[in-house]
Write an enzyme that holds these catalytic residues in place. Structure first.
Site, PDB file in Angstrom:
ATOM      1  N   TYR A  53     -72.596 -39.761  -4.895  1.00  0.00           N
ATOM      2  CA  TYR A  53     -71.764 -38.959  -3.982  1.00  0.00           C
ATOM      3  C   TYR A  53     -70.373 -39.543  -3.942  1.00  0.00           C
ATOM      4  O   TYR A  53     -70.207 -40.745  -3.750  1.00  0.00           O
ATOM      5  CB  TYR A  53     -72.349 -38.966  -2.557  1.00  0.00           C
ATOM      6  CG  TYR A  53     -72.747 -37.572  -2.148  1.00  0.00           C
ATOM      7  CD1 TYR A  53     -71.759 -36.594  -1.994  1.00  0.00           C
ATOM      8  CD2 TYR A  53     -74.067 -37.210  -1.974  1.00  0.00           C
ATOM      9  CE1 TYR A  53     -72.111 -35.297  -1.660  1.00  0.00           C
ATOM     10  CE2 TYR A  53     -74.423 -35.919  -1.645  1.00  0.00           C
ATOM     11  CZ  TYR A  53     -73.437 -34.966  -1.493  1.00  0.00           C
ATOM     12  OH  TYR A  53     -73.775 -33.681  -1.175  1.00  0.00           O
ATOM     13  N   GLU A  55     -67.352 -37.739  -2.348  1.00  0.00           N
ATOM     14  CA  GLU A  55     -66.413 -36.847  -1.651  1.00  0.00           C
ATOM     15  C   GLU A  55     -65.084 -37.549  -1.459  1.00  0.00           C
ATOM     16  O   GLU A  55     -65.038 -38.729  -1.086  1.00  0.00           O
ATOM     17  CB  GLU A  55     -66.983 -36.446  -0.287  1.00  0.00           C
ATOM     18  CG  GLU A  55     -68.103 -35.426  -0.388  1.00  0.00           C
ATOM     19  CD  GLU A  55     -68.863 -35.283   0.920  1.00  0.00           C
ATOM     20  OE1 GLU A  55     -69.088 -36.308   1.578  1.00  0.00           O
ATOM     21  OE2 GLU A  55     -69.227 -34.147   1.259  1.00  0.00           O
ATOM     22  N   ASP A 199     -53.665 -17.928 -14.635  1.00  0.00           N
ATOM     23  CA  ASP A 199     -55.094 -18.209 -14.812  1.00  0.00           C
ATOM     24  C   ASP A 199     -55.379 -18.254 -16.311  1.00  0.00           C
ATOM     25  O   ASP A 199     -55.525 -17.221 -16.954  1.00  0.00           O
ATOM     26  CB  ASP A 199     -55.914 -17.132 -14.106  1.00  0.00           C
ATOM     27  CG  ASP A 199     -57.411 -17.355 -14.253  1.00  0.00           C
ATOM     28  OD1 ASP A 199     -57.811 -18.237 -15.041  1.00  0.00           O
ATOM     29  OD2 ASP A 199     -58.176 -16.639 -13.575  1.00  0.00           O
ATOM     30  N   THR A 225     -60.699 -22.754 -16.957  1.00  0.00           N
ATOM     31  CA  THR A 225     -62.066 -23.262 -17.088  1.00  0.00           C
ATOM     32  C   THR A 225     -62.043 -24.272 -18.219  1.00  0.00           C
ATOM     33  O   THR A 225     -61.192 -24.225 -19.112  1.00  0.00           O
ATOM     34  CB  THR A 225     -63.086 -22.157 -17.438  1.00  0.00           C
ATOM     35  OG1 THR A 225     -62.809 -21.691 -18.760  1.00  0.00           O
ATOM     36  CG2 THR A 225     -63.016 -20.996 -16.451  1.00  0.00           C
ATOM     37  N   LYS A 228     -64.484 -22.602 -21.966  1.00  0.00           N
ATOM     38  CA  LYS A 228     -64.249 -21.458 -22.861  1.00  0.00           C
ATOM     39  C   LYS A 228     -63.553 -21.979 -24.123  1.00  0.00           C
ATOM     40  O   LYS A 228     -64.118 -22.824 -24.796  1.00  0.00           O
ATOM     41  CB  LYS A 228     -63.502 -20.366 -22.109  1.00  0.00           C
ATOM     42  CG  LYS A 228     -64.335 -19.812 -20.927  1.00  0.00           C
ATOM     43  CD  LYS A 228     -63.648 -18.713 -20.128  1.00  0.00           C
ATOM     44  CE  LYS A 228     -64.500 -18.290 -18.931  1.00  0.00           C
ATOM     45  NZ  LYS A 228     -63.794 -17.286 -18.083  1.00  0.00           N
ATOM     46  N   ARG A 234     -69.128 -26.868 -18.625  1.00  0.00           N
ATOM     47  CA  ARG A 234     -68.924 -25.735 -17.716  1.00  0.00           C
ATOM     48  C   ARG A 234     -68.229 -26.226 -16.442  1.00  0.00           C
ATOM     49  O   ARG A 234     -68.751 -27.102 -15.751  1.00  0.00           O
ATOM     50  CB  ARG A 234     -70.296 -25.128 -17.389  1.00  0.00           C
ATOM     51  CG  ARG A 234     -70.258 -23.866 -16.553  1.00  0.00           C
ATOM     52  CD  ARG A 234     -71.550 -23.099 -16.732  1.00  0.00           C
ATOM     53  NE  ARG A 234     -71.671 -22.733 -18.139  1.00  0.00           N
ATOM     54  CZ  ARG A 234     -71.040 -21.691 -18.683  1.00  0.00           C
ATOM     55  NH1 ARG A 234     -70.300 -20.890 -17.948  1.00  0.00           N
ATOM     56  NH2 ARG A 234     -71.156 -21.446 -19.970  1.00  0.00           N
TER      57      ARG A 234
HETATM   58  C1  LIG Z   1     -64.020 -16.874 -16.772  1.00  0.00           C
HETATM   59  C2  LIG Z   1     -62.870 -16.612 -15.882  1.00  0.00           C
HETATM   60  C3  LIG Z   1     -62.829 -17.139 -14.582  1.00  0.00           C
HETATM   61  C4  LIG Z   1     -64.019 -17.760 -13.891  1.00  0.00           C
HETATM   62  O1  LIG Z   1     -64.634 -18.799 -14.463  1.00  0.00           O
HETATM   63  P1  LIG Z   1     -66.105 -19.214 -13.952  1.00  0.00           P
HETATM   64  O2  LIG Z   1     -66.208 -20.627 -14.422  1.00  0.00           O
HETATM   65  O3  LIG Z   1     -67.037 -18.267 -14.573  1.00  0.00           O
HETATM   66  O4  LIG Z   1     -66.113 -19.124 -12.472  1.00  0.00           O
HETATM   67  C5  LIG Z   1     -61.675 -16.966 -13.846  1.00  0.00           C
HETATM   68  N1  LIG Z   1     -60.623 -16.312 -14.336  1.00  0.00           N
HETATM   69  C6  LIG Z   1     -60.637 -15.762 -15.566  1.00  0.00           C
HETATM   70  C7  LIG Z   1     -59.429 -15.044 -16.053  1.00  0.00           C
HETATM   71  C8  LIG Z   1     -61.764 -15.882 -16.367  1.00  0.00           C
HETATM   72  O5  LIG Z   1     -61.793 -15.302 -17.563  1.00  0.00           O
END
Ligand SMILES: *Cc1c(COP(=O)(O)O)cnc(C)c1O
Length: 426
Positions: A53, A55, A199, A225, A228, A234
């Site tokens: 833990y 935090e 994003d 993220t 990807k 993840r």
């Molecule tokens: C995949 C994605 C997310 C969210 O990612 P998660 O890890 O699935 O929550 C947010 N914004 C965009 C543009 C995405 O393609």
């Protein structure tokens, strides 16, 4: 007390893990938001760091025993800052969705106006969908791709910004095959006095690999993220300007999350280092080259590509020109039978529902990790077209399934077997 077993007691989960390894490594993986992460990343996620833990943040934890954990998270933060050339990094968000919600909480008050790309035109649920907390808590106004070239129209973004005076503009996409211009979003934001969040969930790997424009100099905050195109575990992360650092950190913890996943943060640190390697830049450019080659080969098979093609790692295929009766849903199921994994996707202004759709989203990050190049992309396009034409012929689909297996076993993602079973440094 001894543990009851050194494996899943009735082996049910072990069996399913083996089955999933088999599925991932004998089919063609074309989901645009997925990738194969490295054995080092997988080992870090399976480490004892999951027991701790922690935090808080390095040097400011609520519990004792965090000296080593502080070292891990400090390395992850430093590698993220250096990889993105950012003033501040927060590596704790459990996912991309969390990262986005944290940013909204840091920068907005409930009810504030935000501009984001419409979900059915390629945006994400967290960009204001009415079924998502973002749409419930904030007043999102959607911009769309233009009817003509199916691209984001910066004049429309500007008109909406002037009309609605958003506090924040969100740039970033989930199923949009074209390049985003962070500088153009910045100039609209400046004109109306808005903040800019970029994003980069899908394209973080393309950005750090130099294959797409860098949003960091132009955006107040960049979320992404790590799983990807960035090819890590993840999870999510945020980089931002120093002026927002305190608010962002507070929104992540204690605002949204409890204890951070330090085993995943260790894995993020490894992935950031891997992405800083010059070989990763070659990888990022090859992802894009493969997507172009696949799009071109699909067009030659009679498919219509939304916006006419792709500049990034993905394409959206409009199935109606290929076969007006073929839905995205049926195409996804058919291709699954043939060992080709991808997802149905709406096309702009799709007359069919999001559960049926008229399109497919196809991405090249995974096959590029496996070492496939432009030549294999023509083969893949041919397999897709043949499977969809022969979708009522079980024998034909079974034959294609065998061709798929032969193709991917020549490009193993994990030549030494399942990294979860392999011993370190073997
Ligand atoms: C995949 C994605 C997310 C969210 O990612 P998660 O890890 O699935 O929550 C947010 N914004 C965009 C543009 C995405 O393609």
């Amino acid at each position: 007390m001894p543990f009851p077993s050194d494996s899943d007691p009735d082996l049910e989960i072990e069996g399913l893990l083996a089955a999933e390894f088999e599925r991932q490594t004998t089919g063609i993986q074309l989901i645009a938001s997925e990738n194969f992460t490295s054995p080092a990343v997988i080992r870090a996620m399976g480490s004892v760091l999951t027991n701790k833990y922690s935090e808080g943040y390095p040097g400011k934890r609520y519990y004792g025993g965090n000296a080593v954990i502080d070292g891990v998270e400090a390395v992850a933060i430093e590698r993220a800052r250096s990889l993105f050339g950012a003033e501040h990094a927060n590596v704790q968000p459990h996912s991309g969705a969390n990262a986005n919600m944290c940013v909204y909480q840091a920068l907005l008050q409930p009810g504030d106006t935000v501009l984001g790309l419409s979900l059915d035109h390629g945006g994400h649920l967290t960009h204001g969908s009415p079924v998502n907390a973002s749409g419930l808590q904030y007043h999102f106004v959607a911009y769309k791709v233009s009817g003509g070239d199916e691209r984001i129209d910066m004049d429309q973004v500007r008109d909406l910004a002037l009309e609605h005076r958003p506090k924040l503009i969100v740039a970033g996409t989930t199923s949009y095959p074209r390049r985003l211009e962070p500088e153009a979003f910045r100039s609209v934001a400046d004109e109306v006095g808005a903040l800019l969040m970029f994003d980069a969930a899908h394209i973080a790997g393309l950005i750090v690999g130099g294959a797409h424009p860098d949003p960091v100099p132009h955006a107040d905050v960049v979320t992404f993220t790590t799983h990807k195109t960035l090819r890590g575990p993840r999870g999510g992360a945020i980089v931002c300007r120093e002026e927002h650092a305190k608010a962002i950190d507070k929104a992540v913890f204690p605002g949204w999350q409890g204890g951070p996943l330090e085993h995943v943060i260790a894995a993020k640190a490894i992935a950031f280092r891997e992405a800083a390697d010059p070989a990763f830049s070659k990888y990022a450019h090859q992802i894009v080259a493969n997507a172009s080659a696949l799009a071109k080969a699909l067009a030659d098979e009679g498919f219509r590509l939304v916006s006419g093609g792709t500049d990034n790692h993905m394409m959206v295929v409009d199935l109606r020109a290929f076969d007006d009766d073929l839905t995205g849903k049926v195409a996804q199921l058919t291709l699954d039978e043939a060992g080709i994994t991808l997802n149905k996707n709406t096309v702009p202004d799709d007359p069919r529902s999001p559960f049926v759709t008229s399109g497919l989203r196809i991405g090249t990050p995974s096959v590029t990790t496996q070492g496939m190049a432009e030549g294999e992309m023509s083969t893949v396009a041919g397999l897709i077209a043949r499977a969809l034409r022969g979708r009522d012929d079980a024998g034909q689909l079974a034959a294609i399934r065998e061709e798929v297996r032969t193709l991917v076993t020549a490009f193993p993602a994990y030549p030494n077997g399942d990294p979860h079973l392999a011993t370190a440094h073997a």
